[in-house]
Design a protein around this motif. Sequence first.
Motif, short mmCIF file in Angstrom:
data_model
loop_
_atom_site.label_atom_id
_atom_site.label_comp_id
_atom_site.label_asym_id
_atom_site.label_seq_id
_atom_site.Cartn_x
_atom_site.Cartn_y
_atom_site.Cartn_z
N ALA A 49 0.86 -1.18 0.00
CA ALA A 49 0.00 0.00 0.00
C ALA A 49 0.90 1.23 0.00
O ALA A 49 2.00 1.20 0.53
CB ALA A 49 -0.91 0.01 1.23
N ARG A 50 0.41 2.28 -0.61
CA ARG A 50 1.12 3.56 -0.51
C ARG A 50 0.12 4.69 -0.63
O ARG A 50 -0.90 4.58 -1.32
CB ARG A 50 2.25 3.69 -1.53
CG ARG A 50 1.87 3.87 -2.95
CD ARG A 50 3.10 4.09 -3.83
NE ARG A 50 2.68 4.22 -5.22
CZ ARG A 50 3.45 4.59 -6.20
NH1 ARG A 50 4.72 4.87 -5.96
NH2 ARG A 50 3.00 4.69 -7.43
N ASP A 51 0.41 5.76 0.07
CA ASP A 51 -0.41 6.97 0.04
C ASP A 51 0.16 7.90 -1.02
O ASP A 51 1.37 8.09 -1.09
CB ASP A 51 -0.40 7.68 1.39
CG ASP A 51 -1.10 6.87 2.46
OD1 ASP A 51 -2.19 6.37 2.19
OD2 ASP A 51 -0.55 6.75 3.57
N VAL A 52 -0.72 8.49 -1.80
CA VAL A 52 -0.27 9.45 -2.81
C VAL A 52 -1.13 10.71 -2.76
O VAL A 52 -2.26 10.69 -2.27
CB VAL A 52 -0.30 8.85 -4.24
CG1 VAL A 52 0.68 7.71 -4.39
CG2 VAL A 52 -1.68 8.41 -4.64
N GLU A 53 -0.54 11.76 -3.24
CA GLU A 53 -1.24 13.03 -3.39
C GLU A 53 -1.18 13.38 -4.87
O GLU A 53 -0.12 13.29 -5.48
CB GLU A 53 -0.51 14.09 -2.55
CG GLU A 53 -1.15 15.44 -2.59
CD GLU A 53 -0.37 16.42 -1.73
OE1 GLU A 53 -0.37 16.27 -0.49
OE2 GLU A 53 0.26 17.31 -2.31
N ILE A 54 -2.32 13.74 -5.42
CA ILE A 54 -2.42 13.98 -6.86
C ILE A 54 -2.96 15.38 -7.10
O ILE A 54 -4.00 15.75 -6.55
CB ILE A 54 -3.35 12.95 -7.53
CG1 ILE A 54 -2.91 11.52 -7.20
CG2 ILE A 54 -3.40 13.16 -9.04
CD1 ILE A 54 -3.90 10.45 -7.61
N GLY A 55 -2.25 16.17 -7.89
CA GLY A 55 -2.73 17.47 -8.30
C GLY A 55 -3.61 17.30 -9.54
O GLY A 55 -3.20 16.66 -10.50
N VAL A 56 -4.83 17.84 -9.48
CA VAL A 56 -5.80 17.65 -10.56
C VAL A 56 -6.28 19.01 -11.06
O VAL A 56 -6.72 19.84 -10.27
CB VAL A 56 -7.01 16.83 -10.06
CG1 VAL A 56 -7.99 16.56 -11.19
CG2 VAL A 56 -6.56 15.53 -9.42
N VAL A 57 -6.20 19.22 -12.37
CA VAL A 57 -6.66 20.46 -12.99
C VAL A 57 -7.87 20.14 -13.87
O VAL A 57 -7.79 19.27 -14.74
CB VAL A 57 -5.56 21.11 -13.84
CG1 VAL A 57 -6.06 22.37 -14.53
CG2 VAL A 57 -4.33 21.40 -13.00
N ASN A 58 -8.98 20.84 -13.65
CA ASN A 58 -10.14 20.71 -14.51
C ASN A 58 -9.83 21.42 -15.82
O ASN A 58 -9.50 22.61 -15.83
CB ASN A 58 -11.36 21.34 -13.82
CG ASN A 58 -12.62 21.22 -14.64
OD1 ASN A 58 -12.65 21.55 -15.83
ND2 ASN A 58 -13.68 20.77 -14.00
N ARG A 59 -9.90 20.71 -16.93
CA ARG A 59 -9.55 21.28 -18.23
C ARG A 59 -10.47 22.42 -18.65
O ARG A 59 -10.07 23.27 -19.43
CB ARG A 59 -9.57 20.20 -19.31
CG ARG A 59 -8.49 19.18 -19.18
CD ARG A 59 -8.57 18.16 -20.32
NE ARG A 59 -7.73 17.01 -20.08
CZ ARG A 59 -6.48 16.90 -20.51
NH1 ARG A 59 -5.92 17.88 -21.18
NH2 ARG A 59 -5.79 15.81 -20.26
N HIS A 60 -11.69 22.45 -18.12
CA HIS A 60 -12.65 23.49 -18.53
C HIS A 60 -12.54 24.76 -17.69
O HIS A 60 -12.64 25.86 -18.22
CB HIS A 60 -14.07 22.93 -18.47
CG HIS A 60 -14.26 21.73 -19.34
ND1 HIS A 60 -14.18 21.77 -20.71
CD2 HIS A 60 -14.50 20.44 -19.02
CE1 HIS A 60 -14.36 20.56 -21.21
NE2 HIS A 60 -14.55 19.73 -20.21
#
Length: 146
Positions: free
Chosen positions: A100-111
């Motif tokens: 198991a691993r914890d991750v942080e993800i940066g997410v940009v809405n394309r609109h």
Amino acid sequence: MRLPNPLYRAAVFACLAAVVAAIGGCASAGPKADALQRSQYAWSGAIRWGDFEGAWGMLEPEYREEHPMTALEMERYNQVQVSYYRDNGGLSDLEAGTAARDVEIGVVNRHTLAERTARYQETWRWDEEAKRWWLTSGMPDFWQGQ
């Protein structure tokens, strides 16, 4: 030509011994550990570069069968761009075939070009028959809390 003094030679020898020991420490922990590292690298790369169909293929077959992805859900993934994928550490029990691993993800809405952060916990299972790791935690939920 003058030979280096014995103290200098001892220091060089000690440095070389440390380098050799460090290289030996980089040796693999085994084929399961190598396969896990390759699987996690491939998964994070697929998510990071927006290959959500490729990421879907890395999910455990039983999970995909029980939770089929609709065209609408896949289209939602195509409306975001991942700006970063940060590994925050994790645990693995290679003997038991789990990780198991914890991750942080940066997410940009394309609109809207609005960026937000999503947290995700990957869980992995070793498939002894297939000799590979499967992700069992599903696709990341980029819309949590919305």
